[in-house]
Design a protein around this motif. Structure first.
Motif, PDB file in Angstrom:
ATOM      1  N   VAL A   1      -1.920 -10.469   5.960  1.00  0.00           N
ATOM      2  CA  VAL A   1      -2.370 -10.741   4.586  1.00  0.00           C
ATOM      3  C   VAL A   1      -3.167 -12.052   4.573  1.00  0.00           C
ATOM      4  O   VAL A   1      -2.669 -13.076   5.024  1.00  0.00           O
ATOM      5  CB  VAL A   1      -1.174 -10.858   3.609  1.00  0.00           C
ATOM      6  CG1 VAL A   1      -1.667 -11.128   2.187  1.00  0.00           C
ATOM      7  CG2 VAL A   1      -0.325  -9.588   3.656  1.00  0.00           C
TER       8      VAL A   1
ATOM      9  N   THR B   1       1.386 -14.439  -1.097  1.00  0.00           N
ATOM     10  CA  THR B   1       1.045 -15.160   0.130  1.00  0.00           C
ATOM     11  C   THR B   1       2.066 -16.247   0.493  1.00  0.00           C
ATOM     12  O   THR B   1       1.858 -16.994   1.443  1.00  0.00           O
ATOM     13  CB  THR B   1      -0.364 -15.801   0.014  1.00  0.00           C
ATOM     14  OG1 THR B   1      -0.404 -16.619  -1.159  1.00  0.00           O
ATOM     15  CG2 THR B   1      -1.433 -14.741  -0.075  1.00  0.00           C
TER      16      THR B   1
ATOM     17  N   LEU C   1       0.978  -2.291   0.939  1.00  0.00           N
ATOM     18  CA  LEU C   1       1.685  -3.355   0.214  1.00  0.00           C
ATOM     19  C   LEU C   1       2.383  -2.760  -1.001  1.00  0.00           C
ATOM     20  O   LEU C   1       1.797  -1.954  -1.731  1.00  0.00           O
ATOM     21  CB  LEU C   1       0.704  -4.425  -0.277  1.00  0.00           C
ATOM     22  CG  LEU C   1       1.363  -5.559  -1.074  1.00  0.00           C
ATOM     23  CD1 LEU C   1       1.855  -6.659  -0.150  1.00  0.00           C
ATOM     24  CD2 LEU C   1       0.410  -6.151  -2.098  1.00  0.00           C
TER      25      LEU C   1
ATOM     26  N   ILE D   1       5.655  -4.977   3.077  1.00  0.00           N
ATOM     27  CA  ILE D   1       4.490  -4.563   3.853  1.00  0.00           C
ATOM     28  C   ILE D   1       4.895  -3.400   4.739  1.00  0.00           C
ATOM     29  O   ILE D   1       5.971  -3.419   5.349  1.00  0.00           O
ATOM     30  CB  ILE D   1       3.976  -5.753   4.689  1.00  0.00           C
ATOM     31  CG1 ILE D   1       3.401  -6.797   3.734  1.00  0.00           C
ATOM     32  CG2 ILE D   1       2.927  -5.305   5.690  1.00  0.00           C
ATOM     33  CD1 ILE D   1       2.610  -7.878   4.377  1.00  0.00           C
TER      34      ILE D   1
END
Ligand SMILES: Nc1ncnc2c1ncn2[C@@H]1O[C@H](COP(=O)(O)OP(=O)(O)OP(=O)(O)O)[C@@H](O)[C@H]1O
Ligand SMILES: [Mg+2]
Length: 259
Positions: free
Chosen positions: A81, A50, A4, A62
């Motif tokens: 995630v 998120t 990440l 990502i």
């Protein structure tokens, strides 16, 4: 390549600049703690990563290639995630097993409704999912599995937090975000939580956690990132962070960094 990477993340709520250009990189299987005084923007960063709220600016990448800014929460979950919330969001009137099954169902082909209704074709998948859900409850030893068919609402506080982690793991994340998992736990419970978190990491999951309990932070983090007024003020190992002048200043009069 990082699992990440967050670059220049910003969030304004009207006149409040909750996150003011935040950067972080997290590697596979790393445990990183995010610390900072109340209101410094920690939960907002989780909400941005998120996809729960839109970012004002910035990138969240990502695997070095997929920018997830602007994507829907379920799409971000599908990319690996998962998270728990500062205020628990369990389904109290469902059993422990059902709570975890809801997480499993996100990756199921048949869909939750046909699985719960036992429609033909969904049966084999249902049995597999139940097996998987039970194995996730079993991650917490005797704490959850023996109560698999009890209502989530009947659990102790610490067990509810464990169940939240089990449910988040059901989506098979590679990165798990935990928002103050030790809050409200006694010292014995938070010590057990540390071994639980290490066990989750050993399954191949990287963890970013927000935590105020410095014993927990010291005990499990590979790295600590400190935040104040939406800005990263320090990034290093626990020993560096706890004697960092900006961290000490941020906490003075607003709590302590004692461990
Ligand atoms: N939905 C929202 N609308 C308006 N302001 C918000 C919203 N969410 C957070 N804020 C504000 O953004 C700032 C950062 O809040 P945030 O919840 O991210 O802090 P935190 O570091 O998680 O704090 P705590 O340790 O108390 O959980 C605070 O000033 C808060 O009041
Ligand atoms: Mg918070």
């Amino acid at each position: 390549m990082s699992l990440l990477e967050v670059i220049g993340l910003r969030k304004n709520f009207g006149g409040i600049q909750a996150v003011r250009g935040f950067d972080i990189a997290i590697e596979e299987r790393q445990i990183v703690c995010l610390i900072g005084p109340n209101g410094s923007g920690k939960t907002t960063i989780f909400n941005l990563i998120t996809g729960l709220i839109p970012a004002t600016a910035g990138r969240v990448i990502i695997d070095g290639r997929r920018d997830i800014i602007g994507r829907k929460p379920h799409a971000i979950t599908a990319m690996g995630v998962a998270r728990t919330f500062q205020n628990q969001r369990l389904f109290n009137h469902m059993t422990l097993l059902e709570n975890v099954l809801v997480g499993c169902a996100r990756s199921a082909k048949a869909g939750l409704a046909s699985i719960l209704l036992g429609l033909p074709g969904a049966r084999a998948e249902k049995l597999q999912m139940i097996e998987r859900a039970r194995s996730l409850l079993a991650l917490f030893g005797e704490r959850l599995l023996p109560q698999a068919d009890d209502l989530a609402g009947s659990l102790s506080y610490a067990n509810r937090r464990r169940l939240e982690i089990a449910r988040a793991l059901a989506t098979e994340p590679r990165l798990l975000l935990l928002d103050e998992p030790a809050a409200g736990m006694n010292p014995t419970e938070s010590r057990e939580l540390m071994t639980d978190i290490l066990r989750v990491r050993d399954r191949g999951v990287a963890i970013l956690l927000i935590e105020h309990d410095m014993t927990v932070v010291r005990g499990i983090s590979d790295r600590v990132v400190a935040l104040d007024y939406g800005v990263k003020i320090a990034d290093g190992d626990f020993a560096e962070i706890r004697r960092h002048p900006k961290v000490i200043e941020a906490y003075l009069g607003r709590g302590t960094v004692d461990a």
